[in-house]
Motif scaffolding. Structure first.
Motif, PDB file in Angstrom:
ATOM      1  N   GLU A 110      51.780 -62.197   6.627  1.00 18.84           N
ATOM      2  CA  GLU A 110      52.729 -62.776   5.549  1.00 18.84           C
ATOM      3  C   GLU A 110      54.286 -62.244   5.429  1.00 18.84           C
ATOM      4  O   GLU A 110      55.211 -62.994   5.307  1.00 18.84           O
ATOM      5  CB  GLU A 110      51.864 -62.583   4.165  1.00 18.84           C
ATOM      6  N   ASN A 111      54.228 -60.823   5.421  1.00 15.94           N
ATOM      7  CA  ASN A 111      55.366 -60.085   5.314  1.00 15.94           C
ATOM      8  C   ASN A 111      55.968 -59.185   6.437  1.00 15.94           C
ATOM      9  O   ASN A 111      56.601 -58.566   6.552  1.00 15.94           O
ATOM     10  CB  ASN A 111      55.356 -59.114   4.053  1.00 15.94           C
ATOM     11  N   ALA A 112      55.408 -59.790   7.653  1.00 14.25           N
ATOM     12  CA  ALA A 112      55.847 -59.274   8.816  1.00 14.25           C
ATOM     13  C   ALA A 112      57.416 -59.633   9.349  1.00 14.25           C
ATOM     14  O   ALA A 112      57.754 -60.471   9.111  1.00 14.25           O
ATOM     15  CB  ALA A 112      54.867 -59.636   9.903  1.00 14.25           C
ATOM     16  N   PRO A 113      58.043 -58.638   9.979  1.00 20.78           N
ATOM     17  CA  PRO A 113      59.334 -58.746  10.636  1.00 20.78           C
ATOM     18  C   PRO A 113      59.384 -59.961  11.400  1.00 20.78           C
ATOM     19  O   PRO A 113      58.276 -60.059  12.277  1.00 20.78           O
ATOM     20  CB  PRO A 113      59.716 -57.549  11.179  1.00 20.78           C
ATOM     21  N   VAL A 114      60.255 -60.646  11.767  1.00 17.91           N
ATOM     22  CA  VAL A 114      60.372 -61.813  12.660  1.00 17.91           C
ATOM     23  C   VAL A 114      59.711 -61.356  13.912  1.00 17.91           C
ATOM     24  O   VAL A 114      59.150 -62.024  14.726  1.00 17.91           O
ATOM     25  CB  VAL A 114      61.628 -62.563  12.749  1.00 17.91           C
ATOM     26  N   GLY A 115      60.424 -60.353  14.289  1.00 13.54           N
ATOM     27  CA  GLY A 115      59.937 -59.716  15.728  1.00 13.54           C
ATOM     28  C   GLY A 115      58.646 -59.665  16.112  1.00 13.54           C
ATOM     29  O   GLY A 115      58.065 -59.555  17.119  1.00 13.54           O
ATOM     30  N   ALA A 116      57.848 -59.488  14.950  1.00  6.70           N
ATOM     31  CA  ALA A 116      56.426 -58.933  15.243  1.00  6.70           C
ATOM     32  C   ALA A 116      55.295 -60.139  14.991  1.00  6.70           C
ATOM     33  O   ALA A 116      54.444 -60.195  15.537  1.00  6.70           O
ATOM     34  CB  ALA A 116      55.987 -57.820  14.250  1.00  6.70           C
ATOM     35  N   ARG A 117      55.871 -61.164  14.409  1.00  7.57           N
ATOM     36  CA  ARG A 117      54.892 -62.460  14.175  1.00  7.57           C
ATOM     37  C   ARG A 117      54.527 -62.760  15.448  1.00  7.57           C
ATOM     38  O   ARG A 117      53.150 -63.278  15.225  1.00  7.57           O
ATOM     39  CB  ARG A 117      55.798 -63.482  13.314  1.00  7.57           C
ATOM     40  N   GLU A 118      55.247 -63.191  16.423  1.00  9.15           N
ATOM     41  CA  GLU A 118      54.522 -63.666  17.621  1.00  9.15           C
ATOM     42  C   GLU A 118      53.599 -62.934  18.103  1.00  9.15           C
ATOM     43  O   GLU A 118      52.595 -63.488  18.667  1.00  9.15           O
ATOM     44  CB  GLU A 118      55.786 -64.168  18.754  1.00  9.15           C
ATOM     45  N   THR A 119      53.884 -61.622  18.117  1.00  9.10           N
ATOM     46  CA  THR A 119      52.718 -60.706  18.775  1.00  9.10           C
ATOM     47  C   THR A 119      51.290 -60.749  17.740  1.00  9.10           C
ATOM     48  O   THR A 119      50.160 -60.804  18.428  1.00  9.10           O
ATOM     49  CB  THR A 119      53.372 -59.203  18.588  1.00  9.10           C
ATOM     50  N   LEU A 120      51.497 -60.853  16.254  1.00 11.43           N
ATOM     51  CA  LEU A 120      50.453 -60.911  15.397  1.00 11.43           C
ATOM     52  C   LEU A 120      49.724 -62.102  15.836  1.00 11.43           C
ATOM     53  O   LEU A 120      48.542 -62.148  15.624  1.00 11.43           O
ATOM     54  CB  LEU A 120      51.197 -60.641  14.048  1.00 11.43           C
ATOM     55  N   ASP A 121      50.500 -63.166  15.883  1.00 10.70           N
ATOM     56  CA  ASP A 121      49.786 -64.559  16.064  1.00 10.70           C
ATOM     57  C   ASP A 121      49.065 -64.608  17.354  1.00 10.70           C
ATOM     58  O   ASP A 121      47.924 -65.282  17.190  1.00 10.70           O
ATOM     59  CB  ASP A 121      50.843 -65.524  16.233  1.00 10.70           C
ATOM     60  N   GLY A 122      49.440 -64.226  18.281  1.00 12.88           N
ATOM     61  CA  GLY A 122      48.958 -63.973  19.559  1.00 12.88           C
ATOM     62  C   GLY A 122      47.550 -63.054  19.590  1.00 12.88           C
ATOM     63  O   GLY A 122      46.542 -63.682  20.174  1.00 12.88           O
ATOM     64  N   LEU A 123      47.523 -62.144  18.677  1.00  9.96           N
ATOM     65  CA  LEU A 123      46.238 -61.218  18.547  1.00  9.96           C
ATOM     66  C   LEU A 123      45.229 -62.228  18.095  1.00  9.96           C
ATOM     67  O   LEU A 123      44.096 -62.026  18.517  1.00  9.96           O
ATOM     68  CB  LEU A 123      46.585 -60.016  17.858  1.00  9.96           C
ATOM     69  N   LEU A 124      45.537 -63.125  17.034  1.00 10.27           N
ATOM     70  CA  LEU A 124      44.465 -63.646  16.343  1.00 10.27           C
ATOM     71  C   LEU A 124      43.863 -64.662  17.424  1.00 10.27           C
ATOM     72  O   LEU A 124      42.466 -65.160  16.922  1.00 10.27           O
ATOM     73  CB  LEU A 124      45.209 -64.635  15.004  1.00 10.27           C
TER      74      LEU A 124
END
Length: 302
Positions: A110-124
């Motif tokens: 929810e509050n992740a930096p823009v640069g981290a969101r793609e990585t986090l989405d991919g892990l899910l």
């Protein structure tokens, strides 16, 4: 391998091995990240790591009962062969680590930096098989460039699991390893060393495991990597607050940071290490190689 006799703290006054307190370790780390972020050039990143540490605290609270301690057979075998009881090389990791990882990712998105969101989405959406492969690469020290962005989150989940396991052990039943650079609980490398200021450990030096948050005693002015005591040099940044220093070894050309707790009782080994990356750059430029990784910054100094 270091063959010197191991210097222990005074018997009955200070423990040789300090196991992590599961109720405090990640929460205190989050608070330290928050404090460091306020006036730091890397404040946004440190604040994000504070949120990650809070997510680790919540994950450990939720999963603690699902992480069973090592069996008596495992403990007896480890003691007999003088090996870490939850060695990353052989211990069967609880499958719950993948659920912990997904919970961490969900808390951060929810509050992740823009640069981290793609990585986090991919892990899910990463399969269980591929997550296990990432875990193996992390713990075996063989990460690939393409994995670097994902591994700090994998490491964060592994830290929760191994910290929970370590906290369930009996420190008095654990021997120190012959090599200062080997965690007596999980066999990982230390991230930094800490000059402590509290209670019977005051003034003693402990090194802090990058994975399970265990600490173990190493004498002052001793190379963590090779055990040498003759070619040790201290480095610090002029005008700095003195919390972070570096101890380099002219024999093996490695270095280990010293986090000086008497300078600030709220220091945290992981947080203050990451807040002092300028010191790493200074010692790297002098030709020394970092002795152990910080798993929240995979590849630094490797």
């Amino acid at each position: 391998m270091n063959t010197q006799a191991i210097e222990l703290p005074p018997s009955g006054e200070a423990a040789a091995i300090l196991l992590p307190d599961p109720d405090k370790v990640f929460l205190a780390r989050a608070e330290r990240f928050d404090a460091l972020a306020l006036h730091h050039g890397l404040g946004e990143w440190l604040a994000f790591l504070g949120r990650l540490s809070r997510a680790q605290h919540a994950a450990l609270e939720a999963a603690a009962q699902d992480i069973a301690p090592p069996t008596e057979d495992v403990l007896e075998r480890a003691h007999k062969h003088r090996m870490p009881p939850i060695s990353v090389a052989s211990y069967q990791r609880p499958a719950v680590w993948r659920e912990i990882l997904r919970n961490l990712v969900g808390d951060l998105l929810e509050n992740a930096p823009v640069g981290a969101r793609e990585t986090l989405d991919g892990l899910l959406v990463t399969s269980a098989e591929d997550l296990d492969k990432l875990g193996e690469k992390l713990l075996n020290g063989e990460p690939e460039a393409a994995d670097m962005a994902r591994l700090p989150y994998v490491a964060a989940a592994m830290q929760v699991v191994f910290t929970a396991l370590a906290s369930k052990l009996d420190a008095d039943a654990l021997p120190l390893m012959e090599a200062h650079s080997t965690c007596p609980v999980c066999g990982s490398h230390p991230v930094v060393s800490v000059i402590r200021s509290d209670g019977p450990t005051a003034g003693l030096r402990y090194v802090h495991c990058t994975l399970c948050n265990t600490e173990w005693h190493v004498p002052h002015a001793t190379c963590v990597s090779c055990g040498d005591r003759d070619k040790i040099t201290l480095h610090e940044i002029d005008g700095d607050d003195g919390i972070a220093r570096a101890e380099s070894c002219g024999s093996c050309e490695s270095y280990t940071k010293l986090i000086v707790q008497p300078k600030n009782v709220r220091v945290d080994p992981i947080a203050d290490d990451l807040a002092s990356v300028a010191l790493d750059m200074l010692v790297d430029d002098a030709g020394f190689v970092r002795s152990g990784p910080n798993y929240l910054l995979i590849g630094a100094g490797e």
